[in-house]
Design an enzyme around this catalytic site. Sequence first.
Site, PDB file in Angstrom:
ATOM      1  N   LYS A 128       0.807  -1.234   0.000  1.00 18.47           N
ATOM      2  CA  LYS A 128       0.000   0.000   0.000  1.00 18.47           C
ATOM      3  C   LYS A 128       0.836   1.279   0.000  1.00 18.47           C
ATOM      4  CE  LYS A 128      -4.441  -1.490   1.785  1.00 18.47           C
ATOM      5  NZ  LYS A 128      -4.273  -2.936   2.093  1.00 18.47           N
ATOM      6  N   GLU A 147      -9.708   7.601   3.616  1.00 21.97           N
ATOM      7  CA  GLU A 147     -10.681   6.739   4.284  1.00 21.97           C
ATOM      8  C   GLU A 147      -9.970   5.436   4.584  1.00 21.97           C
ATOM      9  OE1 GLU A 147     -10.312   6.639   1.011  1.00 21.97           O
ATOM     10  OE2 GLU A 147     -10.078   4.460   0.913  1.00 21.97           O
ATOM     11  N   SER A 181       1.478  -9.876  -1.261  1.00 22.68           N
ATOM     12  CA  SER A 181       1.104  -8.476  -0.999  1.00 22.68           C
ATOM     13  C   SER A 181       1.455  -7.964   0.396  1.00 22.68           C
ATOM     14  CB  SER A 181      -0.387  -8.273  -1.271  1.00 22.68           C
ATOM     15  OG  SER A 181      -1.177  -9.120  -0.461  1.00 22.68           O
TER      16      SER A 181
HETATM   17  C1  LIG Z   1      -5.146  -3.876   1.558  1.00 25.88           C
HETATM   18  C2  LIG Z   1      -4.512  -5.167   1.240  1.00 25.88           C
HETATM   19  C3  LIG Z   1      -4.947  -5.955   0.145  1.00 25.88           C
HETATM   20  C4  LIG Z   1      -6.127  -5.596  -0.700  1.00 25.88           C
HETATM   21  O1  LIG Z   1      -6.020  -4.418  -1.419  1.00 25.88           O
HETATM   22  P1  LIG Z   1      -5.779  -4.395  -2.992  1.00 25.88           P
HETATM   23  O2  LIG Z   1      -6.059  -2.980  -3.372  1.00 25.88           O
HETATM   24  O3  LIG Z   1      -6.743  -5.360  -3.606  1.00 25.88           O
HETATM   25  O4  LIG Z   1      -4.387  -4.800  -3.235  1.00 25.88           O
HETATM   26  C5  LIG Z   1      -4.252  -7.123  -0.143  1.00 25.88           C
HETATM   27  N1  LIG Z   1      -3.211  -7.536   0.617  1.00 25.88           N
HETATM   28  C6  LIG Z   1      -2.779  -6.813   1.673  1.00 25.88           C
HETATM   29  C7  LIG Z   1      -1.623  -7.314   2.461  1.00 25.88           C
HETATM   30  C8  LIG Z   1      -3.402  -5.616   2.019  1.00 25.88           C
HETATM   31  O5  LIG Z   1      -2.980  -4.916   3.074  1.00 25.88           O
END
Ligand SMILES: *Cc1c(COP(=O)(O)O)cnc(C)c1O
Length: 393
Positions: free
Chosen positions: A89, A111, A377
Amino acid sequence: MKFSVNDKGYYGNFGGAYIPEMLYPNVEELRENYLEIIASTDFNNEFEHLLKTYVGRPTPLYYAERLSQKYKTKIYLKREDLCHTGAHKVNNTIGQILLARRLGKSKIIAETGAGQHGVATATVCALMGMECVVYMGEIDMARQKPNVERMKILGAKVRPATSGSKTLKDATNEAMRHWINNPTDTHYIIGSVVGPHPYPDMVARFQSVISTEMKDQLQEVEGRNSPDHIIACVGGGSNAAGAFYHFLQDESVNLIAAEAAGLGISSGKSAATTTLGKSGVLHGSKTILMQTEDGQVVEPYSISAGLDYPGIGPIHAHLFESGRAEFFGITDEEAMIAGVELSKLEGIIPAVETAHALAVFGNRQFSENEVVVVNLSGRGDKDLETYIKWGNY
Ligand SMILES: *Cc1c(COP(=O)(O)O)cnc(C)c1O
């Protein structure tokens, strides 16, 4: 077929800017300026410098040998979990705050649902010495207390949204209202590839650093700059959009998206948007969303806060409708099993969102010499309580 945005802000049938008239000047200012700013040398130098020295990029592309043995294919993990703050993020919040400064803005609003985007925003506001107000549903504030405290330690003001269901949707409405009332000095940092044009395209561009690095790293280890498959989880879709970005037009690369099926597609407690949703307008863009017969947004459910969203970004709606990407609905249970499996096989505890992407291996076969990249992610530190409650490890 084209998978990038057109000049009207559409991906196929999805996208656009469906906003109240009062918000038009703010969004228009952004639309008129974002491409030029992002393309400038000055912006790029600062963005790349911060990604390198502050975020810790490039993130490694790690060959997961034991996971590969188990699923009889060649699996690489793109380690976004090693970014500062623990997930992808921050790539976006750094990009947006640098853009905001170049637009002459001195204040930031955002938000947040579970608080992850709020923390990533509060982080870059501290870095830049900018005032930060984060709107968060009152119920979410109670559920996600550690993230509320993190934001406060970082110097942000957290304002509760007390209307409606007191969750993300209401926090978004409050942030929009704030922006309408403070158009000249404030920038609104949206946290995924959602919202009115140009947000989905802008956020995808900031996250595209993931696939830029992936190409170079694959070239080095595999002698070719593209994989056979890329797997990513999709909440709003920003980590997936970043991992897919430079491969969208290359049909030799198969794109795989994992959505949260919660307790099961037909359980009534799910966030499997493409399976259950229909076309409609959500948070300023035309997309696919979960809704009732008369168009009321259905409250989503997932064990992972980051995937607990009733829609998906317009780019993913287009990837789904066109058949360019494969979509899988992964249940809570499948995700938790995959998260524990990665921990034991590779010594990496993934975020529960990310575990949904890993669970695709239990749902689909890959052949032995195919190269599969999973976009990892985020890390699982924030989800320790969820793992403990789950208990099967
Ligand atoms: C917020 C988050 C997501 C989901 O958000 P996307 O915009 O779909 O990437 C996925 N994995 C993690 C670790 C997150 O913090």
